[in-house]
Design a protein around this motif. Structure first.
Motif, PDB file in Angstrom:
ATOM      1  N   TYR A 113      38.983   6.922  80.678  1.00 50.10           N
ATOM      2  CA  TYR A 113      40.140   7.195  81.522  1.00 50.10           C
ATOM      3  C   TYR A 113      41.175   6.084  81.361  1.00 50.10           C
ATOM      4  O   TYR A 113      40.845   4.900  81.286  1.00 50.10           O
ATOM      5  N   VAL A 114      42.456   6.448  81.328  1.00 44.90           N
ATOM      6  CA  VAL A 114      43.538   5.480  81.166  1.00 44.90           C
ATOM      7  C   VAL A 114      43.917   4.892  82.524  1.00 44.90           C
ATOM      8  O   VAL A 114      44.313   5.616  83.435  1.00 44.90           O
ATOM      9  N   GLY A 115      43.805   3.567  82.655  1.00 43.35           N
ATOM     10  CA  GLY A 115      44.165   2.895  83.902  1.00 43.35           C
ATOM     11  C   GLY A 115      43.100   3.042  84.974  1.00 43.35           C
ATOM     12  O   GLY A 115      41.957   3.419  84.705  1.00 43.35           O
ATOM     13  N   SER A 116      43.467   2.734  86.209  1.00 40.09           N
ATOM     14  CA  SER A 116      42.530   2.821  87.332  1.00 40.09           C
ATOM     15  C   SER A 116      42.221   4.284  87.641  1.00 40.09           C
ATOM     16  O   SER A 116      43.114   5.138  87.595  1.00 40.09           O
ATOM     17  N   TRP A 117      40.958   4.550  87.966  1.00 39.26           N
ATOM     18  CA  TRP A 117      40.551   5.901  88.372  1.00 39.26           C
ATOM     19  C   TRP A 117      40.454   5.925  89.892  1.00 39.26           C
ATOM     20  O   TRP A 117      39.825   5.063  90.503  1.00 39.26           O
ATOM     21  N   LEU A 118      41.096   6.916  90.508  1.00 37.15           N
ATOM     22  CA  LEU A 118      41.005   7.111  91.955  1.00 37.15           C
ATOM     23  C   LEU A 118      40.483   8.510  92.244  1.00 37.15           C
ATOM     24  O   LEU A 118      40.683   9.432  91.450  1.00 37.15           O
ATOM     25  N   PRO A 119      39.812   8.692  93.388  1.00 34.17           N
ATOM     26  CA  PRO A 119      39.373  10.042  93.764  1.00 34.17           C
ATOM     27  C   PRO A 119      40.567  10.976  93.924  1.00 34.17           C
ATOM     28  O   PRO A 119      41.689  10.537  94.190  1.00 34.17           O
ATOM     29  N   GLU A 120      40.314  12.255  93.771  1.00 36.44           N
ATOM     30  CA  GLU A 120      41.357  13.259  93.984  1.00 36.44           C
ATOM     31  C   GLU A 120      41.645  13.350  95.476  1.00 36.44           C
ATOM     32  O   GLU A 120      40.728  13.556  96.280  1.00 36.44           O
TER      33      GLU A 120
END
Length: 304
Positions: free
Chosen positions: A89-96
């Motif tokens: 994943y590109v960059g920080s992953w956050l929940p939907e």
């Protein structure tokens, strides 16, 4: 509803559909807390439905437990696939982000369990630990019931639950705050960002506040976490003030807590979820990845 509802001759749903509908909210929340994605949780419910309608109900002793077991197993399989996707994943992953009803916010424990901050803590667990923690500590299911859902012995599930609980306790948000406290602080925060009031932002931000942005490589977002009140305040004062001139900004209930939705026409550009502790903002989560906002756009349009 997942699947196509079947009906009995008197136009009432058939028994399988009635049972599924009665437990749908529970099953969705279980899947969402395990996956951090409303879209994936809906897919899991669809898979659960397809398996459920093929079951002979006369052979099912505990219908809720059976449905939870199907949902958990489907979510576990998907969680392992998602884990591989997140590695690239590109960059920080956050929940939907999930648009939640006011009654969720009033249930402080449930609101905290689906908050962005808690979902990020759950991301640090293994798939099985996450399933056990959600089923035991959030929904208070018995160890025997959980054991069937994750294909482990009750003794092993107890050990997993103890380990996961300790892991979460060491990382979870500082404490539960009321929705009213959060709303008041959010009002002050919204006014400060709208006017670019740097001192006003510094007054409402905790010294160790963290800002995370998720653009998924599609929309511009901060590439890594921004930490500290001064850095976050300057970022917000420079960015949100300009954005607010081009977009409408409105409050909403997201993941059980007040948040801001930045919208351009009918399209949601950003969902900014806020974490409050002791009257100060400790976490800011800006979701901009369009793929993570499509479910919320549908929900917003349905509620108009």
């Amino acid at each position: 509803m997942a699947g196509t509802a079947q009906t009995a001759p008197d136009d009432r749903p058939d028994p399988a559909t009635e049972v599924f509908l009665a437990h749908r909210n529970l099953l969705f929340t279980v899947a969402y807390e395990m996956l951090g994605s409303a879209a994936d949780a809906e897919d899991v419910l669809q898979e659960t439905w397809l398996r459920w309608v093929g079951v002979d109900l006369t052979t099912v002793r505990e219908q809720r437990a059976y449905l939870v077991r199907i949902t958990t197993r489907q979510a576990l399989a998907r969680l392992r696939t998602l884990g591989r996707r997140k590695e690239s994943y590109v960059g920080s992953w956050l929940p939907e982000p999930l648009l939640t009803a006011p009654d969720v916010a009033e249930d402080v424990e449930l609101a905290d369990s689906v908050s962005m901050a808690m979902l990020l803590v759950l991301e640090t667990l293994t798939p099985t630990e996450r399933a056990v923690f959600v089923l035991r500590d959030v929904f208070d299911l018995g160890y025997d019931e959980i054991a069937e859902a994750v294909d482990k012995s009750p003794a092993t599930v107890r050990q997993i639950a103890h380990r996961a609980r300790g892991h979460v306790a060491a990382r979870r948000p500082r404490g539960v705050v009321s929705a009213a406290q959060t709303r008041d602080a959010l009002d002050a925060f919204q006014k400060a960002t709208a006017t670019g009031d740097l001192q006003g932002l510094l007054d409402i931000l905790a010294p160790d506040v963290v800002f995370l942005g998720d653009g998924g490589g599609v929309k511009q977002a901060v590439p890594r976490p921004v930490v500290g009140a001064d850095k976050v305040a300057r970022l917000l004062a420079a960015g949100l003030g300009r954005i607010a001139e081009l977009m409408s900004v409105r409050p909403a209930q997201v993941n059980g807590y007040p948040a801001l939705i930045l919208q351009q026409g009918d399209e949601i550009d950003t969902v900014l979820a806020v974490r409050m502790d002791d009257g100060l903002v400790t976490g800011l989560y800006a979701v901009r990845n369009p793929a993570k906002l499509s479910h919320m756009e549908r929900e917003v349009s349905l509620r108009r």
